[in-house]
Design a protein around this motif. Structure first.
Motif, PDB file in Angstrom:
ATOM      1  N   ASP A  79      -3.813 -14.211   2.264  1.00  0.00           N
ATOM      2  CA  ASP A  79      -4.603 -15.435   2.059  1.00  0.00           C
ATOM      3  C   ASP A  79      -5.741 -15.188   1.079  1.00  0.00           C
ATOM      4  OD1 ASP A  79      -2.976 -16.674   3.897  1.00  0.00           O
ATOM      5  OD2 ASP A  79      -4.399 -16.514   5.556  1.00  0.00           O
ATOM      6  N   LYS A  80      -6.328 -14.017   1.153  1.00  0.00           N
ATOM      7  CA  LYS A  80      -7.478 -13.689   0.312  1.00  0.00           C
ATOM      8  C   LYS A  80      -7.065 -13.378  -1.121  1.00  0.00           C
ATOM      9  CE  LYS A  80     -11.322 -10.391   0.020  1.00  0.00           C
ATOM     10  NZ  LYS A  80     -11.974  -9.217   0.675  1.00  0.00           N
ATOM     11  N   LYS A  81      -5.937 -12.715  -1.314  1.00  0.00           N
ATOM     12  CA  LYS A  81      -5.573 -12.179  -2.630  1.00  0.00           C
ATOM     13  C   LYS A  81      -4.498 -12.967  -3.345  1.00  0.00           C
ATOM     14  CE  LYS A  81      -6.769  -7.603  -0.898  1.00  0.00           C
ATOM     15  NZ  LYS A  81      -6.267  -6.324  -0.377  1.00  0.00           N
ATOM     16  N   GLY A  82      -3.650 -13.675  -2.633  1.00  0.00           N
ATOM     17  CA  GLY A  82      -2.533 -14.338  -3.282  1.00  0.00           C
ATOM     18  C   GLY A  82      -1.407 -13.350  -3.547  1.00  0.00           C
ATOM     19  N   PHE A  83      -0.287 -13.870  -4.042  1.00  0.00           N
ATOM     20  CA  PHE A  83       0.935 -13.074  -4.167  1.00  0.00           C
ATOM     21  C   PHE A  83       0.760 -11.843  -5.055  1.00  0.00           C
ATOM     22  CE2 PHE A  83       4.956 -12.030  -6.254  1.00  0.00           C
ATOM     23  CZ  PHE A  83       5.772 -11.820  -5.146  1.00  0.00           C
ATOM     24  N   GLY A  84       0.322 -12.046  -6.285  1.00  0.00           N
ATOM     25  CA  GLY A  84       0.259 -10.946  -7.246  1.00  0.00           C
ATOM     26  C   GLY A  84      -0.686  -9.835  -6.825  1.00  0.00           C
ATOM     27  N   LYS A  85      -1.919 -10.189  -6.472  1.00  0.00           N
ATOM     28  CA  LYS A  85      -2.902  -9.179  -6.091  1.00  0.00           C
ATOM     29  C   LYS A  85      -2.516  -8.500  -4.772  1.00  0.00           C
ATOM     30  CE  LYS A  85      -6.930 -11.069  -8.495  1.00  0.00           C
ATOM     31  NZ  LYS A  85      -8.311 -11.598  -8.349  1.00  0.00           N
ATOM     32  N   PHE A  86      -1.873  -9.260  -3.894  1.00  0.00           N
ATOM     33  CA  PHE A  86      -1.439  -8.682  -2.626  1.00  0.00           C
ATOM     34  C   PHE A  86      -0.397  -7.590  -2.865  1.00  0.00           C
ATOM     35  CE2 PHE A  86       1.616  -8.588   0.907  1.00  0.00           C
ATOM     36  CZ  PHE A  86       0.780  -8.315   1.980  1.00  0.00           C
ATOM     37  N   ILE A  87       0.606  -7.889  -3.696  1.00  0.00           N
ATOM     38  CA  ILE A  87       1.646  -6.907  -3.997  1.00  0.00           C
ATOM     39  C   ILE A  87       1.045  -5.679  -4.677  1.00  0.00           C
ATOM     40  CG2 ILE A  87       3.695  -6.450  -5.386  1.00  0.00           C
ATOM     41  CD1 ILE A  87       4.308  -8.128  -2.974  1.00  0.00           C
ATOM     42  N   LYS A  88       0.147  -5.914  -5.632  1.00  0.00           N
ATOM     43  CA  LYS A  88      -0.494  -4.801  -6.326  1.00  0.00           C
ATOM     44  C   LYS A  88      -1.290  -3.939  -5.360  1.00  0.00           C
ATOM     45  CE  LYS A  88      -3.824  -3.715  -9.987  1.00  0.00           C
ATOM     46  NZ  LYS A  88      -4.759  -4.287 -11.006  1.00  0.00           N
ATOM     47  N   ASP A  89      -2.049  -4.581  -4.482  1.00  0.00           N
ATOM     48  CA  ASP A  89      -2.855  -3.844  -3.512  1.00  0.00           C
ATOM     49  C   ASP A  89      -1.976  -3.035  -2.561  1.00  0.00           C
ATOM     50  OD1 ASP A  89      -5.488  -3.457  -1.938  1.00  0.00           O
ATOM     51  OD2 ASP A  89      -4.111  -4.245  -0.423  1.00  0.00           O
ATOM     52  N   ARG A  90      -0.873  -3.629  -2.102  1.00  0.00           N
ATOM     53  CA  ARG A  90       0.040  -2.921  -1.197  1.00  0.00           C
ATOM     54  C   ARG A  90       0.668  -1.717  -1.883  1.00  0.00           C
ATOM     55  NH1 ARG A  90      -1.510  -3.224   3.443  1.00  0.00           N
ATOM     56  NH2 ARG A  90      -3.366  -3.423   2.135  1.00  0.00           N
ATOM     57  N   PHE A  91       0.989  -1.868  -3.160  1.00  0.00           N
ATOM     58  CA  PHE A  91       1.590  -0.744  -3.882  1.00  0.00           C
ATOM     59  C   PHE A  91       0.577   0.388  -4.035  1.00  0.00           C
ATOM     60  CE2 PHE A  91       2.447   1.622  -7.800  1.00  0.00           C
ATOM     61  CZ  PHE A  91       3.711   2.113  -7.505  1.00  0.00           C
ATOM     62  N   VAL A  92      -0.667   0.045  -4.356  1.00  0.00           N
ATOM     63  CA  VAL A  92      -1.700   1.073  -4.524  1.00  0.00           C
ATOM     64  C   VAL A  92      -1.972   1.780  -3.205  1.00  0.00           C
ATOM     65  CG1 VAL A  92      -4.140   1.472  -5.048  1.00  0.00           C
ATOM     66  CG2 VAL A  92      -2.768  -0.019  -6.526  1.00  0.00           C
ATOM     67  N   ARG A  93      -2.137   1.011  -2.128  1.00  0.00           N
ATOM     68  CA  ARG A  93      -2.558   1.574  -0.852  1.00  0.00           C
ATOM     69  C   ARG A  93      -1.416   2.228  -0.077  1.00  0.00           C
ATOM     70  NH1 ARG A  93      -7.539   0.192   0.837  1.00  0.00           N
ATOM     71  NH2 ARG A  93      -6.973   0.442   3.033  1.00  0.00           N
ATOM     72  N   LEU A  94      -0.190   1.770  -0.318  1.00  0.00           N
ATOM     73  CA  LEU A  94       0.956   2.299   0.425  1.00  0.00           C
ATOM     74  C   LEU A  94       1.944   3.043  -0.465  1.00  0.00           C
ATOM     75  CD1 LEU A  94       1.656  -0.861   2.638  1.00  0.00           C
ATOM     76  CD2 LEU A  94       0.436   1.214   3.333  1.00  0.00           C
ATOM     77  N   GLY A  95       2.236   2.461  -1.629  1.00  0.00           N
ATOM     78  CA  GLY A  95       3.243   3.054  -2.503  1.00  0.00           C
ATOM     79  C   GLY A  95       2.795   4.348  -3.160  1.00  0.00           C
ATOM     80  N   ILE A  96       1.583   4.367  -3.704  1.00  0.00           N
ATOM     81  CA  ILE A  96       1.114   5.567  -4.411  1.00  0.00           C
ATOM     82  C   ILE A  96       0.977   6.767  -3.471  1.00  0.00           C
ATOM     83  CG2 ILE A  96      -0.820   6.574  -5.693  1.00  0.00           C
ATOM     84  CD1 ILE A  96      -1.123   3.940  -7.145  1.00  0.00           C
TER      85      ILE A  96
END
Length: 387
Positions: A79-96
């Motif tokens: 809700d806070k970040k929207g689709f694009g920023k949410f995916i980017k944040d998840r990749f940084v925090r979980l994917g990397i």
């Protein structure tokens, strides 16, 4: 910044990660389960039962609880970040962190600390002369790297869950849900337990406990997926805050006491004391069905009970607990390096398995937090990455 946080959830996350470390130390000395280093040993019946119940009971709820908490925070983040920023944040925090583990931590642990090398079939064997460079090349160039997630299978699975959630939110218009007046009824909770049980039983017909696909143990994924979804709805309906302490305490007591009694009944009647353990792992057996129900009951009862207990009694943090909480994810990522090294250091010590387990746990768990606090937390970009 942290004043408005639900500190009891941070404390619960910290507890679950401590249990992760403890579980891996237990596997080291019991030989029940898979881990980087398992010390050869013989155990009497008392140690076998103690390790067996401890590991089965802990496995029954701790990772599902982490998915529940992750699901709880997912809607607010989207809700806070929207689709694009949410995916980017998840990749940084979980994917990397997952990629770092696969490309650096896992091969260092396996090829350097453990001293293994890849054989022609991709299995790990004792390292021979000249085998180390070839093993690294084979690991990176082959498909072995995709199974090198170690404990970070969790972050990879959570990344996939998060992406699926984001895609659903992107494709389906989000409508505010009517606010629930109270926590789900007893009958709803029983349905949840049975749903997880049935799904687990069906999955284990083709993917028994102890098997994995690229380090993903799908035998447990019915619990993980369903509790992640429950976490999402818990946020939307504010279920955590509506959870009554007295009722939650009853679930906690039932989870621990009834969990122990039912574990004993199912395993004794199912032939576990005679070494007949395979029927519990999966297939069309009553033991597999009974164990799935037991495990699902433990997961839900402990989740409700611990949430109620911590919300009522532990919604605060001392400076020490705050510091430990800040290190929790770093410990999750790096504990395998520390615990395996410590276990190898204690390998020459001649003690019975359960005593070595206790000693390594008492030393190893604080050591994990100390090392990450003195390293990861002191380097800005690592602190941000592994927060």
């Amino acid at each position: 910044m942290r004043a408005n946080r639900q500190l009891y959830i941070d404390n619960l996350r910290l507890l679950m990660i401590v249990l992760v470390v403890l579980q891996h130390i237990a596997v080291t000395y019991s030989g029940m389960g898979g881990w980087y280093y398992i010390e050869p040993s013989e155990m009497d019946i008392v140690q076998t039962v103690a390790f067996g119940f401890h590991q089965a009971f802990t496995q029954g709820y701790f990772m599902g609880f982490l998915f529940l908490i992750a699901g709880y925070y997912t809607p607010k983040s989207y809700d806070k970040k929207g689709f694009g920023k949410f995916i980017k944040d998840r990749f940084v925090r979980l994917g990397i962190p997952t990629i770092i583990y696969m490309l650096v931590i896992h091969p260092v642990l396996v090829f350097n600390i453990m001293g293994y090398r890849l054989d022609a079939n991709g299995g790990f064997i004792a390292q021979g002369d000249g085998g180390l460079p070839a093993s690294y090349i084979g690991y990176f160039m082959g498909l072995h790297v995709f199974g090198g997630t170690g404990p970070l299978w969790f972050t990879l699975a959570l990344l996939v869950f998060s992406i699926i959630y984001a895609l659903i939110r992107k494709c389906i218009a989000h409508k505010p849900l009517a606010n629930a007046k109270r926590f789900p009824k007893f009958s709803n909770i029983i349905v949840l337990i049975l749903l997880i049980s049935v799904c687990a039983f069906l999955i284990r017909i083709v993917q028994p406990r102890g098997t994995d696909v690229l380090n993903m143990q799908f035998a447990y994924f019915s619990q993980y997926v369903i509790l992640f979804i429950v976490g999402i709805y818990s946020k939307r309906f504010d279920w955590f805050e509506k959870l009554d302490y007295v009722k939650g305490k009853r679930w906690l007591i039932c989870g621990m006491l009834l969990g122990f009694v039912l574990f004993a009944v199912v395993h004794i009647s199912g032939g576990a004391l005679d070494g007949n353990l395979e029927p519990f792992d999966g297939g069309l057996t009553w033991q597999s069905a009974a164990f799935a129900v037991w495990e699902s009951f433990v997961s839900v009862a402990m989740a409700i009970g611990l949430l109620a207990l911590f919300k009522e009694k532990f919604n605060r943090q001392s400076e020490l607990v705050k510091r430990l909480s800040q290190n929790a994810f770093s410990v999750y990522v790096f504990h395998s390096l520390i615990i395996v090294s410590l276990s190898l250091l204690f390998a020459p010590v001649n003690l019975i398995p359960i005593v070595k387990f206790i000693i390594v746990a008492i030393i190893g768990i604080p050591l994990c937090f100390l090392i990450t606090d003195l390293t990861i937390q002191r380097i800005a970009f690592l602190r941000k990455l592994f927060a």
